[in-house]
Design an enzyme around this catalytic site. Structure first.
Site, short mmCIF file in Angstrom:
data_model
loop_
_atom_site.label_atom_id
_atom_site.label_comp_id
_atom_site.label_asym_id
_atom_site.label_seq_id
_atom_site.Cartn_x
_atom_site.Cartn_y
_atom_site.Cartn_z
N ASP A 1 45.89 60.59 44.29
CA ASP A 1 46.50 59.90 45.42
C ASP A 1 46.28 60.40 46.69
OD1 ASP A 1 48.04 58.23 43.96
OD2 ASP A 1 49.85 59.54 43.73
N CYS A 2 45.65 61.68 46.93
CA CYS A 2 45.33 62.16 48.09
C CYS A 2 43.86 62.15 48.36
CB CYS A 2 45.99 63.58 48.26
SG CYS A 2 45.84 64.71 46.85
#
Ligand code: SF4
Ligand code: SF4
Lengths: 401, 135
Positions: free
Chosen positions: A139-140
């Site tokens: 996600d990051c």
């Protein structure tokens, strides 16, 4: 009267320090004697340049947009794999790393044209190298693929970090079998056809400070044409081996872990190398200044090739089978003369450590110190010495069941 | 007396011909075979040193070329790259012909082309690719 490193540094800053190389000091001591020489000389510079396989560099290449997590993914520089088990934009490239598609020794002897050491040389020479990354995406850190050119000056950090360099003495390699063999000591011709060695002898850093009195953790050094530091003893540091009366080890003994800013280095002193049938590596130039604190330190720096003994080891049987047999002992004076004698036979010798370049490094470091461009450091901790009890252990294999 | 070091490449139809015999016999040349091999493509390669009268040498070479042998002067084929050479001296320990020696004072290698027999051992030995032999 003993001197301190602070006193020597004051003289260096004023441009008044008396500096000689580990080669020049030999004649100087012969003329002046130890006592006078110790008073007159402030620093002795050493040098070595040779293939040192335990070498490599840490890099941080900065973050892409969107971000990509190199850690846990696959990272290659010019197809040579780097180790990426670190944070998102960090990786380590080792000198002996090879592209997956390199045929290695499947066609024997393999040529090992290009590996980690060559990538490091190319980067230091200012060349662009191809960075390819395969990541798993988070996600990051959503980006999964990266293909880009990178150069040393664009990187945030590039730190040469070599866990085992500057071996204090080394084996002399020969081959007693009737076949040519290809080793990390080069091609060895059958029936004692040649002998190879790899030490700068009387110019080599640790042979001039055999008990590590001044070379320790925190010692500032010449590294790859730039400035570096000794940060630990090297791997396989083995100070408790047989030594002569002059404390100089007769066998491979101490080693150093060294570190320095790759961006300040120069490909003249950091060179990729290929050993046919063996693999790729990096030749590293290292120079270490020895502050002449007292007569004992000075005496050690005046050691000459004829007083440094190395073991002759058979690389067809004894070395690969880890047998401790030594065929003979020779001095670096004999090795550098071009022939040694063994079993009544004259054997031509050749080096892998360049004495020519070792001398250049010692002279360069001398000029840096004389011009007040290089100030000595005091080590913050010493390295294990001959009385430390530290020794090199073999791996005892333990069957899995 | 003149001397020529040559690389001779024989096509396979000439491999079993007594060519060297003719060189000695018909052209009065002294012939020294430095290296010989037959390649996988069944080409024969000979590195020879020919000694004899200048004109006879020339005629001998013409004779070879006339038969379809490729004749190349050898000395051109060994090259040292000073900028890549680290002066490690590793090559000097395997050079049997004495073409590579070491100036022990400077600890630098010295290469004498005319002694080289193109055995390639130095090329195999050099970790820095500072010597190349091209065939
Ligand atoms: S090719 Fe052979 S003879 Fe020529 S320099 Fe190299 S080792 Fe010596
Ligand atoms: S082995 Fe290569 S690098 Fe070493 S001296 Fe010979 S040519 Fe130079």
């Amino acid at each position: 009267m003993p001197k301190t490193i602070q006193e020597i540094n004051e003289k260096i800053k004023k441009g008044e320090a008396v500096v000689l190389t580990a080669e020049e000091i030999i004649d100087f001591v012969a003329e002046e004697g130890v006592k006078k020489a110790a008073q007159k000389v402030d620093v002795v510079t050493t040098g070595t340049f040779g293939p040192m396989c335990s070498s490599g560099a840490f890099f941080n290449v900065g973050h892409t947009r969107p971000r990509i997590k190199l850690g846990g993914g696959k990272v290659h520089l010019n197809d040579v794999p780097a180790y990426a088990g670190l944070a998102a934009a960090d990786f380590y490239l080792g000198a002996t790393a090879l592209p997956e598609e390199d045929p290695r020794n499947s066609v024997f002897p393999g040529r090992f044209e290009y590996g980690g050491g060559n990538v490091i040389e190319d980067l230091v020479a200012g060349k662009d190298v191809r960075l390819s990354v395969q990541a798993y995406g988070t996600d990051c850190y959503p980006k999964k693929r990266l293909e880009t050119w990178v150069s040393l000056k664009e990187m945030n950090e590039a730190v040469l970090f070599n866990p085992r360099n500057a071996y204090q003495n080394y084996n002399v390699a020969v081959n007693i079998s009737d076949k040519v063999i290809y080793t990390y000591m080069g091609m060895l011709l059958p029936n004692l056809g040649n002998a190879t060695y790899s030490s700068a002898g009387q110019l080599s850093p640790l042979l001039n400070d055999p008990e590590y009195r001044t070379i320790g953790i925190g010692t500032r050094i010449f590294l790859g044409g730039g400035v570096g530091y000794v940060v630990w003893n090297g791997t396989q540091h083995n100070p408790t081996v047989l030594r002569g009366e002059n404390h100089v080890p007769y066998r491979p003994a101490g080693t150093l872990t060294v570190l320095g800013d790759l961006k300040g280095m120069n490909s003249h002193w950091l060179r990729g190398a290929s050993f046919i049938g063996y693999g790729c590596t990096l030749a590293v130039g290292i120079g270490i200044p020895i502050p002449i604190l007292d007569e004992e330190v000075l005496r050690a720096t005046s050691v000459k090739d004829s007083e440094i003994v190395a073991p002759v080891v058979d690389y067809s049987q004894a070395y690969p089978q880890r047998e401790s047999d030594i065929l003979s002992e020779v001095t670096y004076a004999q090795l550098r003369s071009g022939t040694i004698e063994l079993r009544g036979k004259k054997i031509p010798t050749g080096g892998f450590s360049s004495y020519f370049k070792a001398r250049e490094i010692a002279l360069l470091l001398k000029s840096w110190i004389k011009e007040s461009k290089f100030i000595l450091t005091e080590s913050v901790a010493t390295l294990p010495d001959s009385k430390s009890g530290v020794n090199l252990k073999p791996l005892q294999e333990r069957p899995l069941q | 007396m003149a001397k020529r070091k040559l690389l001779l490449t024989f096509p396979n139809n000439l491999i079993d011909q007594p060519i060297t015999y003719h060189l000695v016999k018909d052209y009065d040349l002294e012939l020294n075979i430095l290296r010989a091999r037959v390649t996988p493509k069944e080409e024969g390669r000979l590195i020879v040193e020919l000694k004899g009268k200048k004109e006879k040498l020339k005629l001998g070479e013409e004779f070879l070329k006339g038969l379809g042998v490729k004749v190349e002067p050898l000395a051109l084929d060994v090259a040292f790259f000073e900028d890549r050479c680290t002066q490690c001296t590793a090559c000097s320990g395997v050079c049997r012909s004495g073409a590579i020696t070491v100036d022990r004072k400077k600890m630098k290698i010295v290469f004498e082309k005319d002694k080289c027999i193109a055995c390639e051992l130095c090329v195999t030995m050099c970790p820095f690719r500072a010597v190349e032999i091209t065939f």
